[in-house]
Design an enzyme around this catalytic site. Structure first.
Site, PDB file in Angstrom:
ATOM      1  N   HIS A  48       0.832  -1.208   0.000  1.00 42.08           N
ATOM      2  CA  HIS A  48       0.000   0.000   0.000  1.00 42.08           C
ATOM      3  C   HIS A  48       0.865   1.255   0.000  1.00 42.08           C
ATOM      4  CE1 HIS A  48      -4.044  -1.751   0.446  1.00 42.08           C
ATOM      5  NE2 HIS A  48      -3.440  -2.719   1.113  1.00 42.08           N
ATOM      6  N   ASP A  92      -0.773  -4.811   5.881  1.00 42.18           N
ATOM      7  CA  ASP A  92      -1.817  -5.659   5.315  1.00 42.18           C
ATOM      8  C   ASP A  92      -1.624  -5.872   3.815  1.00 42.18           C
ATOM      9  OD1 ASP A  92      -2.249  -2.837   5.188  1.00 42.18           O
ATOM     10  OD2 ASP A  92      -4.244  -3.210   4.375  1.00 42.18           O
ATOM     11  N   GLU A  93      -2.207  -6.943   3.334  1.00 44.72           N
ATOM     12  CA  GLU A  93      -2.384  -7.191   1.907  1.00 44.72           C
ATOM     13  C   GLU A  93      -1.097  -7.068   1.091  1.00 44.72           C
ATOM     14  OE1 GLU A  93      -6.979  -6.165   0.977  1.00 44.72           O
ATOM     15  OE2 GLU A  93      -5.631  -4.437   0.972  1.00 44.72           O
ATOM     16  N   ASN A  94      -0.020  -7.536   1.652  1.00 44.46           N
ATOM     17  CA  ASN A  94       1.222  -7.585   0.890  1.00 44.46           C
ATOM     18  C   ASN A  94       1.403  -9.021   0.415  1.00 44.46           C
ATOM     19  OD1 ASN A  94       3.859  -7.298  -0.093  1.00 44.46           O
ATOM     20  ND2 ASN A  94       4.706  -7.863   1.911  1.00 44.46           N
TER      21      ASN A  94
END
Lengths: 704, 704
Positions: free
Chosen positions: B257, B338-340
């Protein structure tokens, strides 16, 4: 020769066409200096593109284009392929071509002109400066229209525009009631929409010192209730305003109106302290006073004022003005200088001795002395001084700008003396005059002399706070903006009102709170009966002049107007009722044309009004605010019944008998009273139905 | 012993009485831990006075009292004799007596309890800390009621209150759409009203870097479109929040992000640049994808991420976190995490080599390594680290707080590992679930372990901007606030909704824009037909889950969701329709009692809805936004006709024949579809009229 004649005829024809089309379709406010409506139009689509040609990067014009993109985007609902541009976007194939000759920040006298051409495939905006380009972008946004199939377009036009006056201001008093920064930002956005360019902040007064001084922090610490702007906030605000072509002129009112200064610095005062911020004298009895008693109060009360006899006073002002001159880039500093009656000076033996020693013959001359000393300080800081009309004296330096607010004689005197003038008389929004009164303000000199800088709408805030100030200022201030921008020949009141309500929608769309605050105010008092309360409120207006102010000042239960809750119906309703104008236009049209469309509008209003009292009457016991306008609710039903009768008589043909007419007019007249500091504003139109003749609006109203 | 038994019986009785009275008259939200309603009440008059007893001057409690004075003043319309107090006001004769044991700024774990007693002549508020006193003042304001004669009073009560969880947060994503400071201030005011205490700002993400760094100014200069908070503005905001008992926790999302960071600092990225802020990948096809394709996109797309293999990355983070630690007094720093998905890491040979050299077996372990390095930096700055659930690994330090948003297993794992947890799963406001779904959120552990810090409502802003975020968050977030404050035993959904809409009015009154923005959005598309458009919009709700987000992401004509105008009806309408609840309550009551009052309410709604399509249908050609919900307008007329039929059959008595019932239920079912990403939300209640049985609300809805 023939060709020239032909051209002249064509352009006459074009002009005639333009003028009729303006009335029917264009919503520009202010009206441009020259406009010709052309055949065709430019259709807005999702590949709308903008190119900018100017000698600089990341300018205020680029930012303004990006704001316009967002506004067009939201209004049209289109998914633009581009929504941001940078100064690198300069493709010749883009639909909107902007040419700026010179990068400029806003200042008084900057070339604000622009020319704009809209054809079916291109929009060309040319401006000699960035500021002209900002105005042109504003015009483009106001041109956006929607056809019957929901398609958005810009009508074909050729516009050459420039302002009539270089100074088109709005003064906001942030002392009596503090206004949070978002209120100011919303006002700045609204000002930019109608091409105003000066926000004059009345930062200090008896009731509160609203600006942070780092040199004298007790000014704001003891001179306010904690509500003031920090210097960092002011810097942000100045940048925000400059981005929108607006300068911020600060006012530090002196030598009077200075009680809040003395809370932290009693040594500056002409009479011993202690002081705390608040009204200068006890106003409780003002409502019971007649005019001469009020004038006596104003001339005899010991209003707090600086001690002009002490050098230490000027040393203080010197340091303070130096600090503020650094904070505010504005080349102007407003020093107030109003309403100082000299009583505290006469009461102080040291000051009297000083006058004698210096051969100063009266307090007027002492004020002139004070002003001349302050002017030296202002000048030393490379600023120009402005003051209210009382600043003027025959000895004043001719570079001081005189802001006329009460006495027209000052306009003449100041002009003769060579001083620049600003007109605020007739533009006092807190006098609750309808927009057309400000629009026709006779105080503005005809002269095109550059000595007449322009004018300022003024909103004093004894009875306005953050919850209703946007309804007090807008959309009315737009009428002032047009008066100061558009040619003097633009005077059609009906068309101004049509555009005023259109711009009001635009302001709502861009986030101004005037409509939201109105409706929120009504929700608070209406429980589940919002629609009925709004039907009543939509046809009420605050009483004109200072009656509402005096009613508020005079409330014996109020410690000061700063502690009074502004939740009365008169605090909520607009000065100019949009419904009144919808009704008035229908009545006017019907009396001339007897058309079914107008009749239907009139009848729908009258029936709704006639039945409305039944819908709201249970609320009067429950809400003291509504109770105060109960008589209006009853009268609305009664006068609407008369209107329905009158409409029937018109349809029946012939003229009604004089007895009936006189009887009904008498009832209407008796309903034309104020309750709760509001008036029922549709009575003239019902009178028109009864008498079958729409009387012109009064040319003026008394202030007191 | 007898006395004890008697006391127990009395207090049982008191509790029963209290509970019934709460339902009928009190609007407290959140419900206090203990409340006993007493006989009598305290009448609010213009000499209402407050005394404060605390060991300090000019505290946040004094400021809060002065805000409460203003609110009481405005709500009652009374002219208070006093409207400001200072810490010197400590007279024993004042009506409201506030006793604060210890001055405290807000922090997680501060004693937030208070006790409050209202009798007919006194109000006593005792609190061990300033923060408890703030909450008590909020309760007093919510207690204010009005009797049938328009008199304001506080009902007699004895309250002992304290929160269930110490962390009651709201997360706002200011990256995808920037939120101006006044939006944040209004949210802070609203949070304080419902006793929330943490504003979590998601300051950085792919789409925009929203905080000024003086150490690395290219972060905001190249990483944003110019919309970011300056450090001076953040300092102001922190003070504003602290005054209201709220801390601001900043989030700097990393290692993923992070596209906006790389616009100015491509050297931090795992893949070569150039970068500019924007969505991490092209989402255009997402609407056409099924769930497995979406999951595949999420796991295989090369989402930008920090390069965790370079020491220079940590040196940069070290300097940045040091700067931000100085700016934000919060003891917590949120690092996202998050969301890596590790794709860009696997694609970079240098990073792969680094993993081999350091025996890091996969990208999960590499993320754990990155997190452990960042935790050292955070710790060095005397801060505690928070991250989303993906931050968790078995090697994580037990002082790191895990914020669970998607996978409940993390709650269990983190608690077992000794880490504090925060629950956001089930509190995602951008999933458009009705308030009762969030209210009954099953994700909150029963455990009273102090390891469960509490939870956060979360508003991601891919499809919310400054013009509608307040309608997206409020009043729903109040249901989350109650879940986190009130005892777990408080679960009555109907009563929650009753109070939710009451608190919604309070939020409107204090200046929150949720209702104003809703109405402004409707005005923009309704021309002169506002009432009819509102009648339709009042019974529409956005479709639940991520369908609207995917519809927006997938619009082929949109460059990114940041350029899409949020002006569809689905962007405007509330998730929880107040009208639905008014109608539902009337239907429920009528089915049980067959009472005339409920029947009249039901009939009034049905007739209005049945006739509404005629009022709006001319607008569909004119507005693409309205056109998208045209079917709902038709269906509303049709289902209302069915409702009117059903009501007649109920009145006629007996049960209707099964054919009729089945036929009508089939029509209702076919009307229960989404158009323009909205649903008609009163169908279950009309089904109830047809089947003469009100079905309970669904316990859950699919997210996708």
């Amino acid at each position: 020769m023939l060709a020239k004649k032909l051209l002249a005829i064509i352009s006459l024809f074009a002009a005639a066409k333009a003028s009729s089309q303006i009335e029917s379709s264009l919503n520009l406010l202010p009206v441009p200096k020259n406009i010709q409506v052309q055949q065709g139009s430019f259709t807005l689509t999702d590949d709308f593109s903008v190119a900018i040609h100017e000698p600089g990067a990341d300018t205020i014009v680029v930012k303004a284009v990006n704001r316009m993109y967002q506004a067009l985007n939201r209004r049209s609902g289109l998914y633009f392929k581009r929504r941001y541009i940078s100064s690198k976007d300069n493709s010749a194939t883009s639909a909107l071509q902007i040419h700026v000759t010179k990068i400029a920040a806003p200042f008084i006298g900057v070339d604000e002109s622009y020319s704009l051409t809209v054809t079916s495939d291109k929009i060309i905006l040319n401006a000699p400066t960035s500021i002209g380009a900002l105005h042109g972008l504003g015009t483009i946004l106001q041109l956006l229209a929607k056809n019957d199939t929901g398609e958005f377009y810009f009508p074909g036009v050729i516009i050459q525009d420039a302002p009539r006056f270089p100074w088109r201001g709005l003064m906001i008093d942030v002392s009596r009631h503090f206004m949070p920064l978002d209120v100011l930002r919303r006002n700045i956005d609204a000002m930019a929409t109608v091409k105003m360019n000066v926000l004059h902040l009345h930062l200090t007064d008896n009731e509160g010192f609203r600006i942070e001084s780092k040199v004298f922090p007790q000014l704001q610490n003891k001179g306010s209730n904690g509500d003031y702007y920090t210097q960092a906030q002011i810097k942000d605000l100045i940048e925000f305003a400059e981005d929108r072509g607006i300068i911020i002129v600060p006012e530090f009112d002196m030598p009077g109106h200075t009680k809040s200064w003395f809370a932290g610095h009693p040594e500056l005062a002409s009479a011993p302290g202690p002081y705390e911020p608040g009204p200068p004298v006890d106003f409780h009895n003002v409502q019971q006073m007649n005019m001469s008693t009020i004038m006596q109060l104003v001339t005899t009360a010991p209003f707090p004022a600086f001690d002009p006899s002490k050098e230490s006073t000027y040393q203080f002002i010197d340091k303070f003005i130096a600090e503020m001159s650094g904070l505010f880039p504005s080349p102007f500093i407003h020093i107030g200088a109003d309403e100082n009656n000299g009583v505290v000076w006469k009461n102080n033996p040291d000051i009297v001795a000083f006058m004698q020693a210096h051969h100063i013959e009266n307090t007027h001359a002492l004020q002139a002395y004070f002003v001349s000393r302050v002017r030296e300080i202002v000048k030393k800081n490379h600023k120009q001084m402005i003051g209210w009309e009382e600043m003027f004296s025959k000895d004043i330096a001719p570079d001081a700008t005189v802001q006329v607010w009460q006495n027209s004689a000052y306009t003449k005197k100041a002009l003769e003396h060579g001083n620049p003038v600003l007109i605020s008389k007739g533009f006092y929004l807190d006098q609750f005059m309808p927009a057309y009164i400000e629009y026709k303000n006779p105080e503005l000199p005809d002269s095109n002399s550059s000595q007449v800088r322009g004018g300022e709408a003024a909103e004093w805030t004894e009875i306005a706070d953050k919850t209703n100030i946007e309804t007090r200022i807008w959309p009315r201030a737009a009428a002032v903006a047009e008066r100061l921008w558009s040619p003097a020949s633009v005077t059609d009141t009906d068309d101004m009102y049509r555009r005023l309500f259109a711009v009001s929608e635009q302001l709502d769309e861009q986030g101004l709170q005037h409509i939201a605050d109105y409706e929120r105010g009504l929700r608070r008092i209406s429980n589940e009966h919002f629609d009925a309360v709004k039907t009543l409120a939509d046809v009420l207006a605050p009483i004109r002049g200072y009656k509402k102010l005096f009613a508020q000042l005079g409330k014996p239960e109020s410690v000061s107007y700063q502690t009074a809750p502004l939740v009365q119906v008169s605090d909520i309703v607009f000065v100019d009722s949009r419904v009144k104008w919808q009704f008035r236009n229908a009545v006017r049209s019907y009396l001339v044309n007897k058309d079914a469309a107008s009749e239907a509008i009139i009848m729908a209003f009258l029936v709704r009004w006639q039945n409305n009292h039944e819908q709201v009457k249970m609320l009067f016991a429950y809400s003291s605010q509504l109770k105060a306008v109960e008589e209006h609710s009853k009268n609305l039903a009664a006068v609407s019944a008369i209107g329905i009768d009158a409409l029937r008589k018109i349809k029946a043909g012939g003229s009604p008998d004089a007895n009936w007419t006189n009887e009904k007019l008498a009832i209407l007249k008796s309903a034309n009273k104020s309750y709760g500091e509001t008036e029922l504003c549709i009575i003239p139109e019902i009178e028109a139905l009864v008498s079958q003749r729409l009387a012109p609006l009064p040319a003026s109203y008394p202030i007191l």
